[in-house]
Design a protein around this motif. Structure first.
Motif, short mmCIF file in Angstrom:
data_model
loop_
_atom_site.label_atom_id
_atom_site.label_comp_id
_atom_site.label_asym_id
_atom_site.label_seq_id
_atom_site.Cartn_x
_atom_site.Cartn_y
_atom_site.Cartn_z
N GLN A 111 0.81 -1.21 0.00
CA GLN A 111 0.00 0.00 0.00
C GLN A 111 0.85 1.26 0.00
O GLN A 111 0.38 2.32 -0.44
CB GLN A 111 -0.93 0.01 1.21
CG GLN A 111 -2.09 -0.98 1.11
CD GLN A 111 -3.00 -0.92 2.32
OE1 GLN A 111 -2.53 -0.82 3.45
NE2 GLN A 111 -4.30 -1.00 2.11
N PRO A 119 -3.85 3.92 -9.48
CA PRO A 119 -4.49 3.51 -8.22
C PRO A 119 -3.63 2.55 -7.45
O PRO A 119 -2.79 1.83 -8.02
CB PRO A 119 -5.79 2.83 -8.70
CG PRO A 119 -5.51 2.42 -10.11
CD PRO A 119 -4.58 3.45 -10.66
N PRO A 229 -14.61 -3.03 -4.00
CA PRO A 229 -14.08 -1.71 -3.58
C PRO A 229 -13.81 -0.77 -4.75
O PRO A 229 -14.05 0.44 -4.64
CB PRO A 229 -12.79 -2.08 -2.84
CG PRO A 229 -12.94 -3.51 -2.47
CD PRO A 229 -13.74 -4.13 -3.57
N SER A 230 -13.33 -1.31 -5.87
CA SER A 230 -13.04 -0.46 -7.03
C SER A 230 -14.32 0.14 -7.60
O SER A 230 -14.36 1.32 -7.97
CB SER A 230 -12.32 -1.28 -8.11
OG SER A 230 -11.12 -1.83 -7.60
N LEU A 232 -17.20 0.61 -5.97
CA LEU A 232 -17.76 1.56 -5.01
C LEU A 232 -17.04 2.91 -5.08
O LEU A 232 -17.66 3.96 -4.92
CB LEU A 232 -17.68 0.99 -3.59
CG LEU A 232 -18.58 -0.22 -3.31
CD1 LEU A 232 -18.39 -0.69 -1.87
CD2 LEU A 232 -20.04 0.10 -3.57
N LEU A 233 -15.73 2.87 -5.33
CA LEU A 233 -14.98 4.12 -5.48
C LEU A 233 -15.43 4.88 -6.72
O LEU A 233 -15.59 6.11 -6.69
CB LEU A 233 -13.48 3.82 -5.54
CG LEU A 233 -12.55 5.02 -5.63
CD1 LEU A 233 -12.71 5.90 -4.40
CD2 LEU A 233 -11.10 4.56 -5.76
N LEU A 234 -15.65 4.16 -7.82
CA LEU A 234 -16.15 4.81 -9.04
C LEU A 234 -17.55 5.37 -8.80
O LEU A 234 -17.87 6.47 -9.28
CB LEU A 234 -16.17 3.81 -10.20
CG LEU A 234 -14.82 3.34 -10.76
CD1 LEU A 234 -15.04 2.31 -11.84
CD2 LEU A 234 -14.03 4.52 -11.32
N GLN A 235 -18.37 4.64 -8.07
CA GLN A 235 -19.73 5.09 -7.81
C GLN A 235 -19.74 6.35 -6.95
O GLN A 235 -20.54 7.27 -7.17
CB GLN A 235 -20.53 3.98 -7.14
CG GLN A 235 -22.01 4.29 -6.97
CD GLN A 235 -22.79 3.09 -6.47
OE1 GLN A 235 -22.21 2.06 -6.17
NE2 GLN A 235 -24.09 3.23 -6.38
N GLU A 236 -18.85 6.41 -5.95
CA GLU A 236 -18.77 7.60 -5.10
C GLU A 236 -18.38 8.84 -5.90
O GLU A 236 -18.82 9.95 -5.60
CB GLU A 236 -17.76 7.37 -3.98
CG GLU A 236 -18.23 6.36 -2.93
CD GLU A 236 -17.16 6.08 -1.90
OE1 GLU A 236 -16.07 6.70 -2.01
OE2 GLU A 236 -17.39 5.26 -1.00
N ASN A 237 -17.55 8.65 -6.92
CA ASN A 237 -17.12 9.77 -7.75
C ASN A 237 -18.06 10.04 -8.92
O ASN A 237 -17.81 10.94 -9.73
CB ASN A 237 -15.70 9.52 -8.28
CG ASN A 237 -14.69 9.52 -7.17
OD1 ASN A 237 -14.78 10.28 -6.22
ND2 ASN A 237 -13.69 8.63 -7.27
N GLY A 487 -9.21 1.04 -12.10
CA GLY A 487 -8.86 2.35 -11.53
C GLY A 487 -8.44 3.37 -12.55
O GLY A 487 -8.70 4.57 -12.39
N ARG A 496 -19.37 10.49 -16.35
CA ARG A 496 -19.47 10.94 -14.97
C ARG A 496 -20.70 11.80 -14.77
O ARG A 496 -20.99 12.70 -15.55
CB ARG A 496 -18.22 11.73 -14.56
CG ARG A 496 -18.22 12.13 -13.09
CD ARG A 496 -16.94 12.85 -12.72
NE ARG A 496 -16.88 13.10 -11.29
CZ ARG A 496 -15.89 13.76 -10.69
NH1 ARG A 496 -14.88 14.22 -11.40
NH2 ARG A 496 -15.90 13.94 -9.39
#
Length: 513
Positions: A111, A119, A229-230, A232-237, A487, A496
Motif C-alpha cells: 500500500q 491507483p 471496492p473499485s 464503489l470508489l467509481l460510484q462515489e465519484n 482504476g 461521470r
C-alpha cells in the motif's frame, strides 16, 4: 444586666461586620476586597499535589510500533507458558504467527507503493507474496511450518466468511431491477471460462477431463475483494452511475462466486468419488438439495432467534451465523458432503439478510472484522504452498498459456453478453476487462483440492498441485492488472454524473434484457 450588655455588644459587632462587608463589596478596587477574595479562594481551593511530568522520549508512529510490539511479545510469552513448544520455531502456532504478521506487513508495504495517477495495488497481493517468500527462503521455511490440517481448517473458515459476505451482500432490489443482464453476466462468463479451461488444460496440461472442469470452476470466479471496492470508489465519484454499471458488477460478482463454488464442489465430489459418473451426479444433486433445505431452515431460525427485544442483537446474530456456517462447512467436509456446507451457508445468509433489513449492516460489520483477521492467514498460507524447487521447468509456461486462453474466452463472452443491455462500445469494453480479477475464491479452492488429494487420494496429488499452481498464477497476474484497469480506465471510459447522490438510476432499459 451582664447578659443584656453582652447581647448588645454582640449585636453591635454584627452590625460592624455587616457594614464593613458592605463597604468592601461596594468598593471592589480596594485592597481589602482583593485580600479577602484571595484568602477565601485559597481556603476553599483544594490543595493539589505536585506531580513530576517526565516527557516521553519517543512519540508518534515509533512509540505506537514499540507499544504494539511489546503487546505481541507479551501475548507470545503467555501462549508459550500455556502451550510450550507449539509457539517455538517449528511449531504450528509459531508458524501461524509468522505467516499472519508477515502477510500484514506485506500488505502494508504494498500500500505504501504509490505511483502518480495510478491507483494503489490491492494489499492481498502483498500478503500472497509474503507467504511465497516464507516458503522459498531456506532459512525461514525451515523454522516456519504449519501443519496441513491447521492450514486446511483455516482456509475453510475463510471460505465460510467469503460465502457469508456474498450471501449478505446480495441485494434483492438490485437483482430485481437488473435481473436479466445480472444473471447473464454472473453465469455466462463463469460457465464459458470453466468449459474452455477444461478443454485447454486437457490438451495443454494433459489433465483428465474431470480435473479440467475442476480447474475451470477454480478459475471461473471473479474476485469481490478487487471488484467491489473499485466499483464503489467509481460510484462515489459519479462514474457510470447513470446506467448502473457499478451496481450491476457488484451484484453479479456475488452470484458469479456462488456458481463457481457450487460447480467446484460438484466436480470435487466427482473427482474423489469411487462410484460411477451417474451415481456421482445423483449424489451431487442430493448434496445440493440438502444444502438448500438446511440453509433455509437455519435462515428462518436466525430470523426469530434472538428476538428483537434482546440486547446486543447484532453481535448475537453475527455470532450465530458465523458459528452455524462454520459448523456446516467443516461438518460437510468431515462427512464427505462437499457441496452441502457451501450452499447451506449461502442460502442461510441470504435469507437472514433479507429478514434483518436495517440491522444487516451492523451484522456485516462484525463479519467484516472476522474477515480482516482471516484474510492475511488465507493469502499467506496460499503463498506458502507454492515451492519453486518443486515446479517443473515447463509447468509455469503451460499454466500461463491455459490461464491466458481461458481469460480471452471470458473477456469475449462478457462483451457479447452485454451487447444488448443499453451500453455503448466503450462501456462494454470496460465491463469485459473489469470482469477478469481473481483472488479470494482461487485462494480458497486451489489449496482445497490439494488438501483433499493429500488426505484421501495421494496418487492424485500431482494433478492437485497443477490446479494450485494455476490458482496462484491467476491471483498474481489478474489481481493487480484488474485493479489497475478498473482504476485507470474507469474514469476515462465511463460517463461521470456530478451529483451521484441525487441521480435516479434509469434501470428500465435493463429490466427487459
Amino acid at each position: 444586666m451582664h447578659t443584656t450588655e453582652s447581647k448588645t455588644e454582640s449585636l453591635d459587632n454584627k452590625d460592624f461586620v455587616t457594614s464593613t462587608s458592605t463597604e468592601i463589596l461596594s468598593d471592589p478596587n480596594s485592597n481589602v476586597y482583593e485580600e479577602t477574595i484571595l484568602s477565601k479562594t485559597e481556603e476553599t481551593k483544594p490543595q493539589k499535589k505536585m506531580r513530576m511530568h517526565i516527557p516521553s522520549p519517543l512519540k508518534g508512529t515509533l512509540n505506537k510500533f514499540i507499544t504494539n510490539g511489546v503487546i505481541l511479545l507479551m501475548i507470545w510469552c503467555i501462549t508459550w507458558s500455556l502451550s510450550g513448544p507449539a509457539v517455538l520455531p517449528g511449531g504450528n502456532l509459531f508458524g501461524l504467527l509468522i505467516v499472519f504478521y508477515c502477510a500484514i506487513i506485506g500488505g502494508k508495504l504494498l500500500q505504501l507503493i504509490r505511483i502518480p495517477s495510478v491507483p494503489p495495488l490491492p494489499p492481498l497481493l502483498g500478503m500472497l507474496l509474503a507467504g511465497f517468500i516464507i516458503r522459498n527462503v531456506p532459512f525461514i521455511s525451515k523454522h516456519v511450518q504449519v501443519h496441513n490440517t491447521w492450514s486446511s481448517t483455516l482456509r475453510n473458515i475463510a471460505l465460510t466468511i467469503i460465502l457469508i459476505r456474498a450471501g449478505l451482500g446480495l441485494d434483492a432490489k438490485a437483482l430485481k431491477h437488473l435481473k436479466g443482464v445480472c444473471l447473464r453476466l454472473s453465469m455466462g462468463p463463469c460457465i464459458m471460462e470453466a468449459c474452455s479451461a477444461a478443454v485447454f488444460s486437457h490438451f495443454i496440461m494433459k489433465l483428465p477431463w474431470e480435473w479440467g472442469f475442476l480447474l475451470g470452476f477454480v478459475l471461473g470466479a471473479v474476485s469481490p475483494a478487487i471488484v467491489v471496492p473499485s466499483m464503489l470508489l467509481l460510484q462515489e465519484n459519479g462514474y457510470g452511475v447513470e446506467k448502473g454499471i457499478p451496481t450491476l458488477l457488484v451484484a453479479a460478482s456475488s452470484l458469479d462466486d456462488i456458481l463457481a463454488i457450487t460447480g467446484f464442489n460438484t466436480c470435487l465430489s466427482i473427482v474423489f468419488s469411487s462410484g460411477g459418473i451417474l451415481n456421482n451426479i445423483v449424489s451431487s444433486f442430493r448434496d445440493v438439495l440438502i444444502g438448500v433445505l438446511v440453509g433455509t431452515i437455519l435462515g428462518l431460525f436466525v430470523h426469530f432467534f434472538p428476538s428483537k427485544d434482546q440486547s446486543k442483537l447484532p453481535l448475537k446474530r453475527a455470532f450465530l451465523i458465523l458459528s452455524m456456517c462454520v459448523s456446516a462447512v467443516l461438518g460437510s467436509q468431515r462427512t464427505g458432503l462437499h457441496a452441502t456446507g457451501g450452499l447451506c451457508t449461502l442460502v442461510m445468509s441470504f435469507i437472514a439478510g433479507t429478514t434483518w433489513s436495517e440491522e444487516k449492516i451492523r451484522v456485516q460489520s462484525f463479519v467484516t472484522a472476522a474477515w480482516n483477521v482471516f484474510q492475511p492467514l488465507l493469502f499467506g498460507l496460499v503463498g506458502s504452498e507454492i515451492s519453486v524447487s518443486a515446479l517443473e521447468p515447463n509447468t509455469i509456461g503451460v499454466c500461463v498459456a491455459t490461464l491466458s486462453l481461458a481469460l480471452c474466452v471470458r473477456i469475449l463472452t462478457t462483451f457479447l453478453l452485454v451487447c444488448f443491455a443499453g451500453f455503448n462500445f466503450k462501456e462494454k469494453i470496460f465491463i469485459a476487462l473489469s470482469w477478469i480479477p481473481k483472488a479470494t475464491v482461487q485462494a480458497v479452492l486451489g489449496p482445497l483440492a490439494l488438501e483433499t488429494a493429500r488426505r484421501t487420494a495421494p496418487h492424485l496429488e500431482a494433478y492437485s498441485k497443477d490446479v494450485m499452481t494455476v490458482a496462484f498464477l491467476a491471483i498474481l497476474i489478474t489481481a493487480p492488472n484488474g485493479a489497475l484497469i478498473i482504476g485507470i480506465w474507469g474514469p476515462k471510459i465511463l460517463t461521470r454524473h456530478y451529483n451521484p447522490n441525487k441521480i435516479k438510476l434509469h434501470l428500465s432499459a435493463l429490466e427487459h434484457h
